[in-house]
Design a protein around this motif. Structure first.
Motif, PDB file in Angstrom:
ATOM      1  N   PHE A 187       0.786  -1.230   0.000  1.00  0.00           N
ATOM      2  CA  PHE A 187       0.000   0.000   0.000  1.00  0.00           C
ATOM      3  C   PHE A 187       0.822   1.287   0.000  1.00  0.00           C
ATOM      4  CE2 PHE A 187      -4.094  -2.022   1.933  1.00  0.00           C
ATOM      5  CZ  PHE A 187      -4.353  -2.622   0.708  1.00  0.00           C
ATOM      6  N   PRO A 188       1.885   1.401   0.789  1.00  0.00           N
ATOM      7  CA  PRO A 188       2.637   2.671   0.750  1.00  0.00           C
ATOM      8  C   PRO A 188       3.212   2.968  -0.628  1.00  0.00           C
ATOM      9  CG  PRO A 188       3.227   1.394   2.694  1.00  0.00           C
ATOM     10  CD  PRO A 188       2.419   0.489   1.811  1.00  0.00           C
ATOM     11  N   ARG A 189       3.423   1.952  -1.429  1.00  0.00           N
ATOM     12  CA  ARG A 189       4.003   2.143  -2.757  1.00  0.00           C
ATOM     13  C   ARG A 189       2.974   2.546  -3.799  1.00  0.00           C
ATOM     14  NH1 ARG A 189       7.157  -1.613  -0.105  1.00  0.00           N
ATOM     15  NH2 ARG A 189       9.379  -1.704  -0.673  1.00  0.00           N
ATOM     16  N   ILE A 190       1.720   2.109  -3.645  1.00  0.00           N
ATOM     17  CA  ILE A 190       0.751   2.308  -4.735  1.00  0.00           C
ATOM     18  C   ILE A 190      -0.233   3.450  -4.479  1.00  0.00           C
ATOM     19  CG2 ILE A 190       0.921  -0.112  -5.409  1.00  0.00           C
ATOM     20  CD1 ILE A 190      -1.871  -0.531  -4.137  1.00  0.00           C
ATOM     21  N   PHE A 191      -0.331   3.914  -3.233  1.00  0.00           N
ATOM     22  CA  PHE A 191      -1.245   5.018  -2.940  1.00  0.00           C
ATOM     23  C   PHE A 191      -0.472   6.325  -2.821  1.00  0.00           C
ATOM     24  CE2 PHE A 191      -3.938   1.476  -1.559  1.00  0.00           C
ATOM     25  CZ  PHE A 191      -5.158   1.856  -2.112  1.00  0.00           C
ATOM     26  N   THR A 192      -1.155   7.425  -3.152  1.00  0.00           N
ATOM     27  CA  THR A 192      -0.497   8.735  -3.142  1.00  0.00           C
ATOM     28  C   THR A 192      -0.988   9.652  -2.040  1.00  0.00           C
ATOM     29  OG1 THR A 192      -2.120   9.587  -4.745  1.00  0.00           O
ATOM     30  CG2 THR A 192      -0.066   8.653  -5.625  1.00  0.00           C
ATOM     31  N   ARG A 193      -2.007   9.222  -1.290  1.00  0.00           N
ATOM     32  CA  ARG A 193      -2.463  10.032  -0.167  1.00  0.00           C
ATOM     33  C   ARG A 193      -2.815   9.141   1.014  1.00  0.00           C
ATOM     34  NH1 ARG A 193      -7.958  10.374   0.768  1.00  0.00           N
ATOM     35  NH2 ARG A 193      -9.322   9.459  -0.813  1.00  0.00           N
ATOM     36  N   ALA A 194      -2.647   9.687   2.204  1.00  0.00           N
ATOM     37  CA  ALA A 194      -3.002   8.957   3.410  1.00  0.00           C
ATOM     38  C   ALA A 194      -4.514   8.822   3.493  1.00  0.00           C
ATOM     39  CB  ALA A 194      -2.466   9.677   4.641  1.00  0.00           C
ATOM     40  N   GLN A 195      -4.984   7.634   3.857  1.00  0.00           N
ATOM     41  CA  GLN A 195      -6.425   7.409   3.922  1.00  0.00           C
ATOM     42  C   GLN A 195      -6.728   6.108   4.643  1.00  0.00           C
ATOM     43  OE1 GLN A 195      -8.156   6.161  -0.015  1.00  0.00           O
ATOM     44  NE2 GLN A 195      -6.060   6.506  -0.735  1.00  0.00           N
ATOM     45  N   PRO A 196      -7.908   6.013   5.274  1.00  0.00           N
ATOM     46  CA  PRO A 196      -8.361   4.708   5.771  1.00  0.00           C
ATOM     47  C   PRO A 196      -8.918   3.906   4.612  1.00  0.00           C
ATOM     48  CG  PRO A 196      -9.977   6.391   6.294  1.00  0.00           C
ATOM     49  CD  PRO A 196      -8.835   7.102   5.629  1.00  0.00           C
ATOM     50  N   GLU A 226     -20.173  -1.910  22.540  1.00  0.00           N
ATOM     51  CA  GLU A 226     -20.047  -3.355  22.323  1.00  0.00           C
ATOM     52  C   GLU A 226     -18.961  -3.710  21.312  1.00  0.00           C
ATOM     53  OE1 GLU A 226     -23.269  -1.914  19.426  1.00  0.00           O
ATOM     54  OE2 GLU A 226     -22.627  -1.487  21.493  1.00  0.00           O
ATOM     55  N   LEU A 227     -18.283  -2.699  20.740  1.00  0.00           N
ATOM     56  CA  LEU A 227     -17.301  -2.946  19.697  1.00  0.00           C
ATOM     57  C   LEU A 227     -15.953  -2.315  20.036  1.00  0.00           C
ATOM     58  CD1 LEU A 227     -19.440  -2.118  16.524  1.00  0.00           C
ATOM     59  CD2 LEU A 227     -18.864  -4.398  17.387  1.00  0.00           C
ATOM     60  N   ALA A 228     -14.898  -2.923  19.506  1.00  0.00           N
ATOM     61  CA  ALA A 228     -13.574  -2.311  19.436  1.00  0.00           C
ATOM     62  C   ALA A 228     -13.302  -2.089  17.951  1.00  0.00           C
ATOM     63  CB  ALA A 228     -12.517  -3.212  20.053  1.00  0.00           C
ATOM     64  N   ARG A 229     -13.148  -0.845  17.540  1.00  0.00           N
ATOM     65  CA  ARG A 229     -13.063  -0.506  16.113  1.00  0.00           C
ATOM     66  C   ARG A 229     -11.671  -0.003  15.755  1.00  0.00           C
ATOM     67  NH1 ARG A 229     -17.963   2.872  14.274  1.00  0.00           N
ATOM     68  NH2 ARG A 229     -18.805   0.729  14.234  1.00  0.00           N
ATOM     69  N   SER A 230     -11.159  -0.527  14.648  1.00  0.00           N
ATOM     70  CA  SER A 230      -9.882  -0.072  14.116  1.00  0.00           C
ATOM     71  C   SER A 230     -10.048   0.279  12.651  1.00  0.00           C
ATOM     72  CB  SER A 230      -8.806  -1.156  14.249  1.00  0.00           C
ATOM     73  OG  SER A 230      -8.561  -1.481  15.597  1.00  0.00           O
ATOM     74  N   GLU A 231      -9.250   1.222  12.193  1.00  0.00           N
ATOM     75  CA  GLU A 231      -9.181   1.547  10.776  1.00  0.00           C
ATOM     76  C   GLU A 231      -7.844   1.054  10.226  1.00  0.00           C
ATOM     77  OE1 GLU A 231     -11.894   5.620  10.427  1.00  0.00           O
ATOM     78  OE2 GLU A 231      -9.704   5.767  10.388  1.00  0.00           O
ATOM     79  N   HIS A 232      -7.908   0.392   9.094  1.00  0.00           N
ATOM     80  CA  HIS A 232      -6.702   0.032   8.362  1.00  0.00           C
ATOM     81  C   HIS A 232      -6.329   1.232   7.511  1.00  0.00           C
ATOM     82  CE1 HIS A 232      -4.624  -2.992   5.399  1.00  0.00           C
ATOM     83  NE2 HIS A 232      -3.761  -2.274   6.096  1.00  0.00           N
ATOM     84  N   ARG A 233      -5.193   1.854   7.842  1.00  0.00           N
ATOM     85  CA  ARG A 233      -4.813   3.114   7.210  1.00  0.00           C
ATOM     86  C   ARG A 233      -3.572   2.958   6.348  1.00  0.00           C
ATOM     87  NH1 ARG A 233      -5.810   7.789  11.869  1.00  0.00           N
ATOM     88  NH2 ARG A 233      -8.066   7.366  12.159  1.00  0.00           N
ATOM     89  N   VAL A 234      -3.539   3.756   5.292  1.00  0.00           N
ATOM     90  CA  VAL A 234      -2.412   3.795   4.366  1.00  0.00           C
ATOM     91  C   VAL A 234      -1.614   5.061   4.614  1.00  0.00           C
ATOM     92  CG1 VAL A 234      -1.777   4.094   1.949  1.00  0.00           C
ATOM     93  CG2 VAL A 234      -3.557   2.468   2.570  1.00  0.00           C
ATOM     94  N   THR A 235      -0.307   4.928   4.699  1.00  0.00           N
ATOM     95  CA  THR A 235       0.610   6.071   4.738  1.00  0.00           C
ATOM     96  C   THR A 235       1.532   5.947   3.541  1.00  0.00           C
ATOM     97  OG1 THR A 235       0.547   6.140   7.157  1.00  0.00           O
ATOM     98  CG2 THR A 235       2.359   7.301   6.063  1.00  0.00           C
ATOM     99  N   PRO A 236       1.389   6.801   2.526  1.00  0.00           N
ATOM    100  CA  PRO A 236       2.194   6.659   1.306  1.00  0.00           C
ATOM    101  C   PRO A 236       3.683   6.828   1.576  1.00  0.00           C
ATOM    102  CG  PRO A 236       0.320   8.107   0.940  1.00  0.00           C
ATOM    103  CD  PRO A 236       0.407   7.888   2.414  1.00  0.00           C
ATOM    104  N   ALA A 237       4.474   6.170   0.755  1.00  0.00           N
ATOM    105  CA  ALA A 237       5.921   6.307   0.848  1.00  0.00           C
ATOM    106  C   ALA A 237       6.345   7.716   0.471  1.00  0.00           C
ATOM    107  CB  ALA A 237       6.590   5.303  -0.082  1.00  0.00           C
ATOM    108  N   SER A 238       7.415   8.168   1.072  1.00  0.00           N
ATOM    109  CA  SER A 238       8.000   9.471   0.737  1.00  0.00           C
ATOM    110  C   SER A 238       9.506   9.289   0.605  1.00  0.00           C
ATOM    111  CB  SER A 238       7.675  10.500   1.828  1.00  0.00           C
ATOM    112  OG  SER A 238       8.215  11.756   1.488  1.00  0.00           O
ATOM    113  N   PRO A 239      10.065   9.543  -0.562  1.00  0.00           N
ATOM    114  CA  PRO A 239       9.419  10.057  -1.770  1.00  0.00           C
ATOM    115  C   PRO A 239       8.480   9.031  -2.405  1.00  0.00           C
ATOM    116  CG  PRO A 239      11.658   9.407  -2.251  1.00  0.00           C
ATOM    117  CD  PRO A 239      11.513   9.303  -0.766  1.00  0.00           C
ATOM    118  N   GLN A 240       7.624   9.496  -3.281  1.00  0.00           N
ATOM    119  CA  GLN A 240       6.623   8.645  -3.900  1.00  0.00           C
ATOM    120  C   GLN A 240       7.272   7.518  -4.694  1.00  0.00           C
ATOM    121  OE1 GLN A 240       3.063  10.506  -5.796  1.00  0.00           O
ATOM    122  NE2 GLN A 240       3.827   9.528  -7.661  1.00  0.00           N
TER     123      GLN A 240
END
Length: 365
Positions: A187-196, A226-240
């Protein structure tokens, strides 16, 4: 205790809901004992009540098991596997679930020697056939995301060596599930912006007993009690990374399950990859295995995954963008990328999976 996700992410757990990536070799199966078998069913009802992802559905499952148990519905069995299949069928009749099942701990009995056809071949490697298969076109097949250090190193090396390829084809037609580590290499290699890219809801009682899901890319966020919630997040590589400009295709079949569907959903909903093949297996509840009395175990889903603002894929699967027979998926992609039909077909044959691409059939009594 180190927790490890297997399957959609489906987890393999050991009682009390402790997760593990691999299991020790099974001990010899004990002889069938009707009293112990009924105790195993009663224990399973309790475990489902405590841990299944949806408390209301958990009560329906456990009530069905207890009702049949009290009525003597499990008294006539003399075989461990037959009992386990019957219990699984009873659970699936209440509410279908792609992972919920009971098993003999050592698995079903082997077929008779005449049907075995010689030694069983070893399972395929988690990652195989990772190479450039045509000018500018990189190809890799995953049979599972197991987070093994050697696989992560090999995948990292494959991406680094082939950075600059115009097309990446990921073959998940025989992918049985796993965790997030391989995705977190990609994911850090193929995405260009941070996002869940995914939300993962775990039943709070399970999270309290076992701690958070064990991946660095997961970030805990607010959720109902009643839930424990997590987001799977992407942090893009820098430099791209050069991979951020590559076209991505993801090959699917009815066998593509769990963590492979997590990735399919990410590609489809972010439009970062094109899915080619067949609707995936529809196993969207992650969970794990619990040991039961008498040499039985069960897989109990205790969480679900879904794209932010959208739905999960339990029972429905993830639909491809381009629907073709799984055996023709690679040929279809290669033709779309300008490869001549005859060469595309030859490459499709060369890189055809050896494992099954057929949808898993439910266990039946």
């Amino acid at each position: 205790m180190r927790n490890q996700l297997l399957s959609a992410v489906a987890l393999a757990i050991l009682s009390p809901l402790a997760m593990a990536q691999t299991a020790a070799p099974p001990a010899a199966a004990p002889a069938y004992d009707a009293a112990v078998a009924k105790k195993a069913v009663a224990t399973l009802a309790d475990e489902i009540d405590k841990n299944f992802v949806f408390p209301d559905v958990a009560k329906r499952y456990s009530a069905a098991l207890r009702t049949r148990l009290a009525a003597g519905g499990y008294d006539g069995f003399t075989d461990r596997d037959a009992l386990a299949r019957a219990v699984t069928a009873d659970l699936q009749a209440v509410a279908p679930d792609g992972h919920l099942a009971m098993f003999p701990s050592n698995g079903p009995p082997p077929p008779p020697p005449a049907a075995q056809g010689g030694p069983k071949p070893p399972p395929p490697a988690p990652m195989e056939q990772a190479e450039m298969i045509a000018p500018g076109i990189a190809f890799v097949r995953f049979n599972g995301f197991y987070g093994q250090p050697e696989t992560l190193k090999a995948f990292t090396g494959f991406l680094d060596r082939n950075a600059g390829a115009k097309t990446l084809i990921i073959d998940a037609r025989t992918h049985r599930g796993g965790g997030l580590e391989e995705m977190d290499v990609l994911f850090p290699r193929i995405f260009t912006r941070a996002q869940p890219v995914m939300v993962m809801d775990t039943r709070a009682s399970v999270a309290e007993a076992n701690g958070p899901l064990p991946f660095r890319s997961l970030v805990k966020v607010d959720a109902p009690a009643e839930l424990a919630r997590s987001e799977h997040r992407v942090t893009p590589a820098s430099p791209q990374s050069p991979w951020a400009k590559a076209k991505i295709y993801y090959l699917t079949s009815g066998r593509t399950g769990s963590a492979a569907e997590h990735l399919a959903s990410v590609f489809k909903n972010t439009r970062r990859g094109t899915l080619v093949g067949e609707v995936t297996a529809g196993a969207g509840h992650y969970g794990g295995g619990v040991e039961l009395p008498g040499g039985y175990s069960a897989f109990i889903p205790f969480g679900r995954s879904y794209f932010p603002g959208g739905d999960g894929w339990e029972g429905t699967g993830v639909a491809p963008d381009v629907q073709v027979a799984p055996a023709q998926a690679l040929s279809e992609v290669l033709r779309r990328e300008g490869i001549a039909p005859a060469e595309a077909e030859a490459l499709s044959v060369k890189y055809m999976p050896t494992g099954s691409m057929e949808r898993r059939k439910p266990r039946r009594p």
